[in-house]
Every structure is written in C-alpha cells, then in structure tokens.
Design an enzyme around this catalytic site. Structure first.
Site, PDB file in Angstrom:
ATOM      1  N   HIS A  44       0.842  -1.191   0.000  1.00 22.77           N
ATOM      2  CA  HIS A  44       0.000   0.000   0.000  1.00 22.77           C
ATOM      3  C   HIS A  44       0.880   1.245   0.000  1.00 22.77           C
ATOM      4  O   HIS A  44       1.254   1.742   1.065  1.00 22.77           O
ATOM      5  CB  HIS A  44      -0.912   0.009   1.225  1.00 22.77           C
ATOM      6  CG  HIS A  44      -1.848  -1.153   1.299  1.00 22.77           C
ATOM      7  ND1 HIS A  44      -1.426  -2.420   1.628  1.00 22.77           N
ATOM      8  CD2 HIS A  44      -3.190  -1.249   1.077  1.00 22.77           C
ATOM      9  CE1 HIS A  44      -2.465  -3.248   1.619  1.00 22.77           C
ATOM     10  NE2 HIS A  44      -3.546  -2.557   1.287  1.00 22.77           N
ATOM     11  N   HIS A 484     -27.834 -16.365  25.012  1.00 22.00           N
ATOM     12  CA  HIS A 484     -26.783 -16.113  25.990  1.00 22.00           C
ATOM     13  C   HIS A 484     -26.051 -17.380  26.426  1.00 22.00           C
ATOM     14  O   HIS A 484     -25.132 -17.299  27.241  1.00 22.00           O
ATOM     15  CB  HIS A 484     -27.373 -15.424  27.230  1.00 22.00           C
ATOM     16  CG  HIS A 484     -27.681 -13.978  27.019  1.00 22.00           C
ATOM     17  ND1 HIS A 484     -28.486 -13.530  26.007  1.00 22.00           N
ATOM     18  CD2 HIS A 484     -27.268 -12.868  27.693  1.00 22.00           C
ATOM     19  CE1 HIS A 484     -28.579 -12.214  26.065  1.00 22.00           C
ATOM     20  NE2 HIS A 484     -27.845 -11.783  27.075  1.00 22.00           N
TER      21      HIS A 484
END
Length: 675
Positions: A44, A484
């Site tokens: 990059h 949960h």
C-alpha cells in the site's frame, strides 16, 4: 536536535531552507515506501506517501523516543493504526536509526522471515509498539496505552511517567465500530495524553469514501468529548501548530489531516489506484520527477539521512535526565518490578491460603464466585493488576472491595467500568498490556467472546498477558436462553494458537487457573466460569498446581486398573464423578480426569498423557456442556461424547441438563452400551 520552524518575523531565507529540508525528509519516506512496495510487487504505497509530511513533523518536532534505547519506559508511543501503510513506519524506523530495521529489511518488505511484514507486527525493541492491520484495533490499543500511562503516572508521578500516545488512523479505522467504543470511553475518561492524526484522504479501496461514508468526524469526536482540529496535512507549519495545541488540551485530541493519497504520483495521486497496489515503473518515474527526487531506488542522500539520524537523537538528553531521576526516585524498585511484570512470588502465598481454605471448608460455589474470592486475595498485593467489566461487574465478580474505580482525572484506581463495549475493552486491554507496567483483566459473559474475538486473537498473536474473565459459560446459566448460552465458544477459543482456555471445576482449580494466567507472560488466557454453584471436587493436598498440567487424574478407578476413563472440564466434572460412582457400583472400574486446559495438556510429554488417559484400549468418554469439537484429539474415533449438539433453550438449569442428556445417568448408560 529537534527541528523548529522559525517564527513569522524570522529570516525568510532560513525558514525556506528549513522547510526545504523537511520536504526532502518527507520525500525520503515517500521514495522508500513506493520503492519497497514496487520491489515486493504488493503493498500500500498511497497512505505512506500521503502522510509523509505529517509523520515528518511528528518525528522531528514532537515524538519523544530514542532508537538506541527503543524500550525506554517513558518514551512516547507511536501507533500506526492504519497498518496497511506499514512502509511509512518502516521507513521512519530505518531513517531515524533503529538498529533492527535496516535498509536490507526494507528491501525485503513482505518477504518470508523479514522484520518488515505486510502489516506491522509488535517488536518494541525495533520501535513497533503493537500489531496493526485489522482496522480499528490500533486506535483502540492506543486508548489502552494512554490509560496505562495515566494509571502509572498516578502511582509513580510525573518524574517517572510523563509521555504521550500518538496515532495515525485512517478512514477505515474510524468506520470500524470498535473505534466508536474505545474513542467514546477515551473522551469519557479525558485521556488528554492521546493525540490522533487522522489521515482524511477521502479514498478507500472501492473508490471515494463517499460511496459508503458521510460521517461528520468533527461533530462525532466533539460529541465524544475530544478536542478536534482540521488542517492541511501537507502544510507542515499548520500540522506543527495543531499538534502543539493538542498537547495543551485537557481531553484527547484528533487532528483531521486533509491529505492526498499517493501524494506526488502523477496520475494515481488522489485515487484508489494508489491505495493497495504498486504504482508501477512509469508512475514511480513520474513521481520522482514531480517530487524532485532524482535518485535511484532505495538511495537516500547522505545529507537527508543525516538529518533523519539527528532527529533520532533529539530525545537522548531527555532519556538521560529521566534515568538520573529514576536512580534517585524512592519508587525505583517498585517501578522496575512492575515494568518487569513477574508476579509469581507475590501471588503464591495468598493463593495457597485460599486453596487450603477450599479443601478444608469444601464450599459449593460458582466458579465466578471463587474467581471473585481469588481477586479479593491478589488485587491488594498487585496494585498494577487492573480489572474491569463491560457493564457486568456484579455478574462477573470482577471488582473487589477497597480500590476505587478509575474516572476522568482520577486514575489512582484499579478498576475500569468499560460500559457495554466488549470489543473495545479487549483491544484496550491489549494496549495496556503492551504499554507495560499494568496487567489487565476484564469480564463479560462467555457468549460475548464473539464480540471480543478479533482482539483476543491479537492478544494471542502478540503474546500478551491479558486475562479474559468469561462467566456464564454454558447452558448452566439457565433461563436467559440460547442467545446467551455459549455452545460452540469453547471449541472456537481452543483453536486460537497461543491462547489458554482455562475451565476450572471448583475453587481450588479456579485459584490454580488464575495462577497460570498471571504467570504466563507471553500468552493470554480465557477463564471460563460458571453461573451455577459447584461442589469442591479436589481432595488431594493443594501444594502442587495440578491444573498447570492441563489435565490430571482426579479420581482413580477403585481397582487401580480402569476400563473406562471419563474426561470433563468445569461444571461437568461433577457429573463425571457421579457417573463414575454408578459405573463402579456396576463393577466397571472407572477413572475420572479433570481437564481444565487442553492446551496445557497438549504440551505435556507423551508419557504423562498416556499415564493420565491410559491406552487406547480403554473406553474414553468426554463430558462437556458444549459441542464435541476439540475433544476428538483425546477421544479418538471411537470415543463417547456427552454434550451439546444444538443451541440451548430457556429453562431452569436442572431442566436443561436433563433435556439435553448431560447427566451422570446418561454417561453411565452410554458407557454400558459401549461395553
């Protein structure tokens, strides 16, 4: 020396000459970045070229660091959160004189075994403070770094701890949800030593950021309670003034630096074409012409390199003064001790006392409760053990009586209320651990390790001692139901390399697991703890840490020669013991093995493993209120597994264990059928 801009009334010729020097220094960063990416044929180049001016101002005028002593405790921390732009960091490290980052390493960018991988990987003795690349992690680590600085400053004073944390962050960092969690808390806690330099270049991989991003960053961060400025990121004078102002703020600061990605590239500057691909020979040739940089690839003129090396020396006197203060400071021994991080001696006696108490009193307590009792013993002897929870303190049992909680401007405490910010909490704890001098632990429900997972993975990758206190670890939490109830989570955690998953069966094992977590300095640990009460199952003398072997024989077959070996962890050890009684009554000799940590057991030699599990001719059974994956290594192809095959249900705990067939009777019947 530090480079200083002349005031407006100063000699214009001198000012112009200095600006030219800084511009050439910035161009050295650009040239190294585009050359290394081109040689690697990947990388990059755009961000390093765009932020070279900002980074040059930071490193030459503000950053407190010493390449000859890169781990100096009171150095400023620089975090490249936009880790894809790694050549910006590597260029700066070589130019300023870090020994490990050589020009050959830069030429070896992105190659096997180089010190310059595609994204920065923590190597603090080379100036790389944290591993970045997964966007949002670095800026969130930085909040942890800044918080650790304030915690240590409150304890040891400004003579020993007085530094800042600087961050270069990208649009992508700010798009990630984790940045909201961590930056909001940074504002709430008024972490004024945190300064973020935001690379506002308007470009992402897909094209202009306007395709998906229209946030008003200024208003967003003002709402968090930050100081916000906007500057032209290519106006070095403006950048200098902005950083100087940010240093005076009483809150965290973000400086929005308007930059051009790929600055200097004749056709790809300001486009996505410079973001994540090499520029190509022709574009680099044009960039050299546009930047007035007529040099061969990887060549830095002596005068430019000398200016950078001088910049790398500008904090030497500050470090020498700091060392002198340390030598005379009454807290010197304590400071050096906490920075070294060894706690084994401090925790040994209190943990032994607690183990002896459990063996004597034989309480029936949830392991989240026994974990809380462990903390009551060790927090007072470890003032650098910093706890917290993501708004589940009473459920996680993570706060002890005595020490205060941290709040804005009051950093003397040992507890952090993270709010409902599981991912941010985990990344901040990574930053605290990386900073050094504090040992972080934080709690939430086991189900929400999913929210923490990217940061847990980085804890393991970076070899950081971070303790995750994960309670309500199975269907045993009961009525809250399948949303949960963790089912696949133990298996998912056990596959992360270098992560310890510790699931104790009672208070004795809980104390042992805490000892393991705190003395393993190069790996994180997850403590999987129950909501429901469990009996004390250990009967032997508590002097040795049996859990440190990962697994051990908890109860031998009555004959000494078992036909069956039942393995279990945590809350299911009680079930395994009950099944053993049924099988022994049926004249089937049965051994029970408690396995609090598969990872530690896997590290034992084959002889020990064989002594614990017996030969393959025995019937092997595993019992765990979770999915089978991760047990197959120990069960083999024909082993029996009693556990979960689906998500859970909402019901009282006893009903759930019977409904899913995780009972002592089910285990015994499965064994009899197998035999």
């Amino acid at each position: 020396m530090k480079f200083k801009f002349k005031p407006a009334h100063a000699d214009e010729t001198a000012t112009s000459a200095q600006e030219l020097d800084l511009a050439q220094m910035a161009n050295a960063v650009r040239a190294l970045s585009m050359d290394a990416v081109e040689k690697a044929k990947s990388g990059h180049p755009g961000m390093p070229m765009g932020m070279a001016d900002v980074a040059t101002v930071l490193f030459t005028k503000f950053l407190k660091f010493n390449p000859e002593n890169p781990t100096w405790a009171d150095r400023d921390r620089f975090i490249l959160s936009a880790g894809h732009g790694s050549m910006l960091l590597y260029s700066l490290l070589w130019l300023t004189g870090y020994n490990k980052i050589t020009l050959d390493e830069i030429k070896n960018f992105r190659q096997l075994h180089s010190l310059t991988p595609g994204h920065p990987e923590v190597m603090q003795d080379a100036g790389i403070e944290t591993t970045t690349g997964p966007l949002g992690q670095g800026i969130s680590n930085a909040v942890g770094f800044a918080l650790a600085e304030r915690l240590l400053n409150a304890r040891f004073g400004s003579d020993l701890v007085d530094h800042r944390t600087y961050v270069i962050a990208s649009d992508g960092d700010l798009m990630e949800g984790i940045s909201h969690e961590s930056c909001a808390l940074a504002g709430h806690l008024k972490l004024s030593r945190l300064i973020v330099l935001y690379d506002d270049n308007g470009i992402c991989i897909d094209g202009p950021t306007s395709l998906s991003y229209s946030d008003d960053v200024k208003l967003r961060f003002e709402a968090y309670g930050w100081d916000v400025q906007t500057v032209d990121g290519h106006d070095m004078g403006a950048v200098e003034k902005a950083i100087a102002r940010a240093q005076l703020a009483d809150k965290p600061s973000i400086i929005c630096c308007k930059t051009t990605i790929g600055y200097g590239a004749p056709t790809k500057a300001g486009t996505a074409g410079s973001h994540g691909s090499p520029l190509g020979d022709e574009e680099i040739k044009g960039a050299r012409e546009k930047l007035s940089w007529p040099h061969e690839p990887f060549f830095i003129p002596t005068e430019v390199l000398l200016m950078w090396r001088q910049a790398g020396q500008h904090s030497v006197k500050e470090m020498e003064d700091w060392l002198a203060r340390l030598d005379q400071n009454r807290y010197k021994a304590d400071f050096l001790k906490v920075m070294a991080g060894d706690v084994s001696v401090d925790i040994q006696a209190p943990l032994q006392q607690l183990k002896d108490k459990y063996l004597k009193d034989r309480p029936k307590l949830a392991t989240r409760q026994t974990s809380g009792e462990v903390l009551e013993k060790i927090v007072p002897v470890l003032p650098h053990l910093i706890g917290g929870s993501s708004d589940l303190t009473p459920s996680n049992n993570t706060q002890v009586k005595g020490p205060s909680a941290v709040s804005a401007g009051k950093y003397e405490g040992q507890y952090i209320h993270y709010g409902v910010r599981e991912h941010g909490m985990a990344a901040m704890m990574n930053g605290m651990a990386l900073h050094g001098g504090v040992i972080p632990y934080g709690g939430t429900f086991m189900q929400f390790t999913d929210y923490c997972r990217p940061a847990i993975r980085l804890s393991a990758l970076m070899k950081q001692r971070v303790v995750y206190v994960m309670t309500h670890d199975s269907i045993g939490l009961g009525e809250d139901g399948p949303t949960h109830q963790p089912v696949e989570h133990l298996a998912a955690l056990r596959v992360i390399p270098n992560l310890l998953t510790l699931r104790p069966a009672d208070g004795v094992e809980t104390a042992e697991c805490w000892e393991i977590a705190l003395t393993q300095k190069t790996r994180p640990a997850v403590l999987a703890l129950t909501r429901q009460g469990l009996p004390t199952v250990r009967t032997d003398d508590a002097k040795d840490n049996y859990s440190a072997k990962g697994a051990y024989i908890l109860k031998e077959a009555s004959s000494g020669q078992p036909k069956v070996v039942i393995m279990a962890s945590g809350s299911e050890v009680e079930i395994a013991l009950g099944a053993r009684d049924l099988l022994e009554d049926a004249k089937i000799p049965t051994r029970v093995v408690s396995m609090p940590s598969m990872e530690l057991f896997a590290e034992q030699d084959a002889d020990y493993q064989s002594r614990v599990l017996g030969d393959r001719g025995l019937v092997r059974v595993a019992v765990e209120a979770a999915v089978r994956q991760s047990w197959d290594r120990w069960l083999g192809f024909d082993g029996l597994f009693i556990g979960m095959k689906s998500f859970g249900e909402s019901a009282p705990i006893k009903d759930l264990y019977h409904h899913f067939g995780i009972t002592k009777e089910a285990v015994a019947e499965a064994v009899k059928a197998k035999l």
